[in-house]
Scaffold this motif. Structure first.
Motif, PDB file in Angstrom:
ATOM      1  N   THR A 166       0.852  -1.200   0.000  1.00 60.63           N
ATOM      2  CA  THR A 166       0.000   0.000   0.000  1.00 60.63           C
ATOM      3  C   THR A 166       0.882   1.241   0.000  1.00 60.63           C
ATOM      4  N   GLN A 167       0.818   2.006  -1.067  1.00 62.08           N
ATOM      5  CA  GLN A 167       1.703   3.156  -1.228  1.00 62.08           C
ATOM      6  C   GLN A 167       0.964   4.473  -1.402  1.00 62.08           C
ATOM      7  N   GLU A 168      -0.382   4.421  -1.532  1.00 67.89           N
ATOM      8  CA  GLU A 168      -1.136   5.644  -1.827  1.00 67.89           C
ATOM      9  C   GLU A 168      -1.222   6.583  -0.634  1.00 67.89           C
ATOM     10  N   ALA A 218       0.112   7.439   3.735  1.00 70.23           N
ATOM     11  CA  ALA A 218       1.171   7.281   4.742  1.00 70.23           C
ATOM     12  C   ALA A 218       0.532   7.278   6.121  1.00 70.23           C
TER      13      ALA A 218
END
Length: 314
Positions: free
Chosen positions: A82-84, A86
């Protein structure tokens, strides 16, 4: 963590507070520390067991059903890949699956990242928790209607959650001429939200009243009040009709009849949240209650007469 679930279908007293492990996000998911959860009529319908009777939910047999669709809070943990987002990001999201043991009535909730959007600066979590389900439903219903700018649109239940967003999105974002159906006490507010014509919800013949304003009938109708054939009669031949529930009238006179089935959509939710942050969508909070008072919230919902949504705060 604390959560409110249903173990036996029934009235507001069927809402049960439980202690459960903090959920762990999987690939492409994230865990939200819940700051606010909206209370919607579909929560009460789920709790009652009606959806199970319709085959939209499994019948309970020693299991639990989560309650609550709308969530606003902070990203607490990211699943693999999951990078979308923070950790620490303020977000809003929509839980659109019914067959899961935890909903937004909880201290933590795991969602797919694709169901989540950033919470813009200037919007509180409490106000934002009134947005996802109702605004996305209105937006997706308008997509199904697919009316061009300048077309006429009937919105029933225009003072409600879906109806209010539909009026604003249709008039301000899509250039439609809106006929709004609501109680007389809500007419001034709806006019300010962009409605061109107002019809009292108690009018004996809705179709006749609408056709007096728009000769020949409106190009489309968004039936948020579930008036069915009464609203269909106001639509012109070969027009369009969308209902927010599964029971729709027959498409007489060549009218294209559809039902909107809500689907989580993070990018669309982000766009709607930005509109709200700019003041182009009206977020209405009737009251806030602690999560522990979910039962009281459902009893207030059942009494009706609310202007806006109740919001639970863990």
């Amino acid at each position: 963590m604390r959560a409110v679930v249903v173990r036996e279908f029934g009235g507001p007293g069927a809402l049960t507070a439980v202690e459960v492990p903090v959920p762990v996000p999987g690939a492409g998911q994230l865990r939200i520390e819940v700051a606010a959860a909206g209370v919607n009529p579909v929560d009460a319908v789920t709790r009652s067991g009606v959806l199970a009777e319709l085959g939209l939910l499994p019948r309970l047999a020693g299991s639990t059903v989560g309650i609550g669709w709308d969530v606003a809070g902070t990203v607490a943990e990211l699943g693999p890949g999951t990078q979308e987002f923070a950790v620490g990001d303020r977000v809003i999201g929509l839980r659109d699956r019914l067959d899961v043991p935890l909903g937004a009535y909880a201290e933590h909730l795991v969602l797919d990242a694709s169901a989540v959007a950033p919470l813009p600066d200037g919007l509180s979590a409490v106000a934002a928790a009134t947005l996802p389900l109702n605004a996305l439903t209105a937006d997706q219903a308008l997509d199904l209607l697919d009316l061009p700018a300048g077309a006429s649109l009937l919105v029933t239940g225009a003072a409600g959650g879906v109806g209010g967003f539909a009026v604003e999105l249709a008039a301000r974002q899509r250039g439609l001429r809106v006929v709004a159906v609501a109680g007389a006490a809500d007419h001034d507010a709806l006019r300010a939200m962009g409605a061109r014509w107002l019809v009292d919800r108690e009018v004996p013949d809705l179709a006749a009243a609408v056709r007096e304003l728009v000769p020949g009938g409106v190009d489309g109708a968004l039936d948020a009040a579930l008036l069915g054939i009464r609203a269909l009669g106001a639509v012109r031949n070969r027009g369009a009709f969308v209902s927010v529930a599964g029971d729709v009238p027959v498409g007489l006179r060549g009218i294209r009849v559809r039902t909107v089935w809500i689907a989580a959509d993070g990018p669309a939710l982000g766009r709607l949240a930005e509109l709200a942050a700019r003041g182009e969508l009206t977020l209405r909070v009737a009251d806030t209650l602690p999560l522990a008072q979910a039962e009281q919230a459902h009893r207030r919902l059942a009494r009706g007469g609310l202007r806006g949504r109740l919001v639970l705060v863990p």
